[in-house]
Scaffold this active site. Structure first.
Site, PDB file in Angstrom:
ATOM      1  N   THR A 108       2.546  -8.741 -33.371  1.00  0.00           N
ATOM      2  CA  THR A 108       1.121  -9.054 -33.474  1.00  0.00           C
ATOM      3  C   THR A 108       0.534  -8.844 -34.870  1.00  0.00           C
ATOM      4  OG1 THR A 108       0.706  -8.618 -31.147  1.00  0.00           O
ATOM      5  CG2 THR A 108      -1.172  -8.398 -32.628  1.00  0.00           C
ATOM      6  N   LYS A 119      -8.035  -5.745 -29.958  1.00  0.00           N
ATOM      7  CA  LYS A 119      -7.130  -4.917 -30.755  1.00  0.00           C
ATOM      8  C   LYS A 119      -7.673  -4.739 -32.171  1.00  0.00           C
ATOM      9  CE  LYS A 119      -2.868  -6.430 -28.429  1.00  0.00           C
ATOM     10  NZ  LYS A 119      -1.551  -7.093 -28.619  1.00  0.00           N
ATOM     11  N   ASP A 154      -1.813 -11.257 -24.209  1.00  0.00           N
ATOM     12  CA  ASP A 154      -0.645 -10.468 -24.576  1.00  0.00           C
ATOM     13  C   ASP A 154      -0.441  -9.315 -23.601  1.00  0.00           C
ATOM     14  OD1 ASP A 154       1.460  -9.713 -26.660  1.00  0.00           O
ATOM     15  OD2 ASP A 154       0.243  -7.900 -26.655  1.00  0.00           O
ATOM     16  N   HIS A 207       2.534 -14.966 -31.839  1.00  0.00           N
ATOM     17  CA  HIS A 207       3.922 -14.990 -31.376  1.00  0.00           C
ATOM     18  C   HIS A 207       3.935 -15.551 -29.968  1.00  0.00           C
ATOM     19  CE1 HIS A 207       2.890 -11.557 -28.847  1.00  0.00           C
ATOM     20  NE2 HIS A 207       2.411 -10.947 -29.926  1.00  0.00           N
ATOM     21  N   ASP A 259      -3.197 -14.192 -28.558  1.00  0.00           N
ATOM     22  CA  ASP A 259      -2.086 -13.248 -28.625  1.00  0.00           C
ATOM     23  C   ASP A 259      -1.067 -13.547 -27.520  1.00  0.00           C
ATOM     24  OD1 ASP A 259      -0.504 -10.938 -28.973  1.00  0.00           O
ATOM     25  OD2 ASP A 259      -2.239  -9.744 -29.542  1.00  0.00           O
TER      26      ASP A 259
END
Length: 555
Positions: free
Chosen positions: A90, A172, A313, A361, A49
């Site tokens: 995400t 996540k 992230d 990303h 991430d």
């Protein structure tokens, strides 16, 4: 003479028939045909991430031989892999990697969105009919029901009549649920308890192996000694100074310098565990526990393990991509990766597992960092703009709160209010765009219904179209100046735009039937799933628009 000729003809005919019979009854292997479809024992998909492509090379000299360098030197590198939609977030990234599709088709239009016809706010994996399994919090009220397409993991299960096992692991929920598709099982971290949990969509109770893993209380153990740099801090020469104004500060701390007291920060706010490299460590530990519990790769059929490392992230958002914290995250991730590869070798066998690594990303440089180096930049305040737009529109249309949301770089209107008042929607959008175009930080503002006629570069136009879901995306799309992004905080960074820093992502295939090499031609995130489908000899996901990367699949 006739008898002799007839005898010869009969003999030749019998010989031909006998030869033909032998050819038909020849075994497939003897005829040069495989008796079974060739597939790896295990496929592993790893998504980091917020991993910028340049992290492969920025820290290359500091990586060991068994992690990132093992991939880069022994795998097939796709050096120009891009996201082909916006916004680059995400949930969309994970969905697009595994479906080979884009928001316009797979339906995951953001981490959050507004349902355009009802006005309801929706989280990407929200499922109000599901129950949490493994916690009393609402963190498990999730499922893949909002994902409209199948994934490559679904297609593998379908191709093997559901004999293949698919397991997804991440901190996540969205990073676990969406890769696993509709037919796998998924586990994610509950901040309230520090345990991995799931949803009633998948099971009515946690498997014994998950409960056993949770009983080790790894979160508490990992934060106990705090976070200091893995190596002497003076060797972190690829990063900014340790304490700069544009980095975030943990609770109770007045600077951003090492060491970080994670135990105190975690006690103050449970989500602070994610703002550390140890979120990656526990993710790989959980993945190894799944590998062992299900004997993945040793069940006589191809299994699929999806892993997403969410902490890079969180750390990137908090400290920015030029921080010593990010450099340390990747040096530690390199070691975690090496240990994970060693486990795969031991449990599945070298060359028996197929692996790919990518990202959902990238990330922009922090605004403060850009300002310090004279790079044009800025923060975009969507809440202030939303208020200004509503005042502007109310003055003309005598209707309040016509704009319900500015998110995902899109403007969403109150469609029920507009319909009731019989407002000309096309005219209202033109009037709205007039104000937006005057904003110095906005490069383009376009009515998506008129996208074909908009004077926008073709590549950006395509990304807008791919990212627009008619039922879940706002009607006006906004493109900001380079190095501008949404102002959710004055420190750290974010992502979401079309620019290369957000959309140029890593991609390497490694392992089973993959020969070392590279391509610099442009490929896309959506090409990963069809490439895997070609290698596995299975159907592509049902909304797939990606193309097979033949340099990988044709080996």
């Amino acid at each position: 003479m006739k008898k002799v000729l007839l005898s010869c003809v009969f003999l030749v005919s019998c010989t031909s028939v006998l030869f033909a019979q032998k050819a038909v009854t020849k075994s497939p292997a003897a005829a040069g045909v495989q008796s079974e479809v060739s597939r790896p024992k295990l496929v592993v998909g790893l998504v980091i991430d917020q991993m910028r492509w340049d992290y492969f090379y920025r820290y290359y000299s500091r990586y060991g031989s068994g992690g990132f360098k093992r991939l880069l030197n022994g795998g097939f590198k796709c050096e120009n892999t891009f996201i082909n939609y916006i916004p680059s977030y995400t949930a969309i990234g994970h969905s697009s990697i595994y479906t080979g599709s884009v928001p316009a088709l797979h339906g995951i239009a953001g981490n959050n969105w507004i349902e355009q016809y009802s006005g309801a706010k929706m989280y990407c994996t929200q499922d109000d009919n599901a129950n949490s399994i493994g916690t009393t919090s609402d963190a498990g009220k999730m499922s893949p029901k909002n994902l409209l397409a199948t994934t490559i993991t679904d297609e593998l299960r379908l191709a093997t009549n559901f004999k293949s096992k698919t397991v997804s692991i991440a901190l996540k929920d969205r990073s676990s649920i969406l890769p696993g598709g509709h037919t796998g099982e998924a586990y994610w971290l509950d901040d309230k308890t520090g345990n991995f949990i799931t949803s009633s969509y998948y099971a009515q109770k946690l498997p014994e192996w998950v409960e056993k893993f949770n009983s080790q209380k790894r979160v508490e153990a990992l934060v106990a000694n705090g976070w200091n740099t893995l190596y002497d801090i003076k060797t972190y020469t690829q990063s900014s100074a340790d304490d700069v104004a544009w980095e975030g500060r943990l609770a109770g701390k007045d600077n951003s310098a090492f060491p970080h007291d994670l135990k105190a920060a975690y006690a103050a706010k449970k989500t602070n565990f994610r703002n550390s490299p140890f979120g990656t460590t526990i993710t790989f530990e959980m993945a190894e526990a799944a590998l062992k519990a299900y004997n993945l790769g040793n069940n006589g059929v191809t299994d699929f393990l999806t892993v997403s490392c969410s902490s890079p992230d969180n750390v990137g958002h908090f400290y920015g991509p030029n921080s010593i914290e990010i450099e340390d995250v990747y040096l530690r991730l390199d070691k975690d990766l090496e240990a994970f590869f060693n486990s795969l070798d031991a449990k599945v066998g070298k060359n028996n597992w197929l692996f790919f690594i990518s990202a959902d990303h990238g990330a922009a440089h922090a605004v403060g960092f850009n300002e310090a180096h004279n790079i044009p930049t800025g923060l975009w305040n969507t809440k202030a703009l939303e208020k200004e737009l509503n005042t502007y529109l109310e003055a003309k249309y005598k209707l309040p709160e016509l704009v319900t949301d500015i998110d995902n770089f899109q403007v969403t209107f109150n469609m029920n209010r507009l319909d009731s008042a019989q407002v000309d929607f096309t005219e209202l959008k033109k009037y709205t765009i007039q104000l937006l175009k005057r904003k110095p930080e906005i490069t383009f503002a376009v009515d998506v219904d008129q996208l074909g006629n908009a004077p926008i570069p073709g590549e950006i136009k395509e990304k807008i179209a791919n990212g627009y879901n008619i039922k879940r995306s706002g009607s006006i799309n906004i493109v900001l100046n380079p190095a501008w992004f949404e102002a959710y905080a004055s420190t750290g960074t974010t992502h979401g735009t079309w620019n290369p820093y957000d959309t140029h992502i890593p991609l390497v295939f490694y392992g089973w039937n993959v020969k070392p090499g590279k391509t610099t031609r442009q490929v896309h995130m959506t090409d990963i799933a069809p490439t895997l489908a070609a290698m596995l000899h299975i159907q592509m996901p049902n909304a797939c628009i990606g193309k097979v990367i033949t340099e990988v699949a044709d080996k």
